[in-house]
Design a protein around this motif. Structure first.
Motif, short mmCIF file in Angstrom:
data_model
loop_
_atom_site.label_atom_id
_atom_site.label_comp_id
_atom_site.label_asym_id
_atom_site.label_seq_id
_atom_site.Cartn_x
_atom_site.Cartn_y
_atom_site.Cartn_z
N THR A 185 0.93 -1.45 0.49
CA THR A 185 -0.24 0.16 -0.26
C THR A 185 0.82 0.80 0.14
N VAL A 187 1.35 5.11 0.68
CA VAL A 187 0.93 5.95 1.34
C VAL A 187 1.33 7.47 1.58
N ILE A 196 -4.16 7.04 0.98
CA ILE A 196 -3.72 5.83 0.13
C ILE A 196 -3.74 6.12 -1.43
N PRO A 204 -6.89 -0.27 4.64
CA PRO A 204 -7.52 0.08 4.88
C PRO A 204 -8.42 0.24 6.48
N ILE A 215 -8.78 7.32 0.65
CA ILE A 215 -8.03 6.17 -1.29
C ILE A 215 -8.54 7.47 -2.25
#
Ligand code: AMP
Ligand code: MG
Length: 328
Positions: A185, A187, A196, A204, A215
């Protein structure tokens, strides 16, 4: 060691092996080495050397506007390469080493080619023991995008890497099949919110206890995080994702391959099928996703019909990959 290096370089196809010291030697000499991580295999080079990093873009055919993730040996080391805000420190204490990548303001030591000219660099501490041992051997971090030709399915084994890039690199460090099987992921921190940029193996839900989570939905042009180009992770066979029974109805006249979570439908035109997790476990489904897509891509079907996953846990990230595999 030198003789071995020459021997490797004279071979057109990459050597697959488990020799961490040899991999380190090649990386010090500015060569490309594919490395195992718990997410997917990475195509690694010295992140502090522009010429070495350029080889990554060339080997992958990756557009130079798509920046690379830099792999560092520890959360503490991140400070050498970037300004690390307190929220990232808190996240790193929980998730690093692991499948979470932080986009943070870079320090000068990171060459522009790594960040596609931008001011931010993406940093991650991989958890795979061989990747960690390799980083311990080196006094520089490793730029490493997924070890596949740009736009194709990410590799989760040494054999997958050899398949796509075998003639473009010297050595593939074999660390077995990637346990997670899905990219990290990515970020960024926006005020006090975790944004994100790319869904991945840290969900999440896992991030929510630390701060608000937003997101970033990708745009048709794929701006924002450049890796969010719509068409990505794509098999050669056309793929569509949605409700599997509806898709089977629509494509009843074609020879179809189906990719489903667990409940295999019946239809005379199904020529191949992959069940991602017989026990309906989305973590297992993520682990199997890319290998299953590769197998279905090789059966010569007219189209791959993929079932959308439930929107929980790894389901978000799997749906993201399916959506992008279906974009043209
Ligand atoms: P890959 O390593 O090919 O799986 O992709 C790396 C991902 O990280 C892509 O989605 C990139 O766009 C993203 N990324 C890498 N560096 C940055 C950066 N400096 N800013 C924003 N996103 C980044
Ligand atoms: Mg990639």
């Amino acid at each position: 060691m030198t003789r071995r290096l020459e021997c490797t370089l004279s071979t057109p196809m990459a050597v697959i092996g488990k020799d961490i010291l040899h991999a380190a030697e090649l990386l010090r000499a500015n060569h490309l080495v594919a490395i195992p991580t718990e997410t997917v295999y990475g195509l690694a080079a010295n992140a502090l050397d522009s010429k070495a990093v350029l080889k990554i873009y060339e080997a992958k055919g990756r557009p130079q506007f798509n920046p690379l993730i830099v792999h560092v040996k520890s959360a503490h080391e991140m400070k050498k390469y970037a300004d690390v805000p307190p929220l990232v420190e808190r996240l790193a204490a929980k998730f690093s080493p692991g499948p979470l990548t932080y986009v943070v303001r870079k320090k000068k030591i990171i060459p522009d080619i790594v960040t596609a000219g931008g001011e931010s660099v993406a940093l991650r501490v991989p958890a795979h023991p061989m990747a960690r041992q390799l980083l311990e051997e080196l006094d520089f971090p490793l730029a490493a995008p997924s070890a596949n030709p740009s736009g194709t399915i990410s590799p989760v084994s040494a054999a997958h890497v050899a398949d796509g890039l075998g003639d473009k690199l010297e050595y593939i460090l074999d660390g077995g099949v990637s346990t997670l099987g899905l990219e990290s992921t990515v970020v960024a921190i926006e005020d006090d919110t975790i944004l994100i940029l790319r869904l991945g193996a840290t969900t999440p839900e896992m991030l929510a206890p630390f701060a608000g989570v937003k997101i970033q939905t990708h745009t048709a042009t794929g701006t924002g995080s450049p890796g969010r180009l719509k068409s990505h992770y794509a098999p050669k066979t056309r793929l569509v994702a949605g409700d599997i029974r509806t898709l089977l109805e629509v494509h009843r006249a074609e020879r179809v391959a189906v990719l489903i979570l667990w409940d295999l439908p019946r239809a005379p035109n199904i020529v191949a099928a992959e069940v991602l997790s017989a026990k309906r476990d989305l973590t297992e489904a993520a682990h199997n996703l890319f290998s299953a897509m590769r197998r279905l891509d090789s059966v010569g079907a007219d189209i791959i019909l993929a079932e959308r996953m439930p929107e929980e846990g790894f389901g978000f990230a799997i749906n993201d990959r399916l959506e992008r595999a279906s974009a043209t």
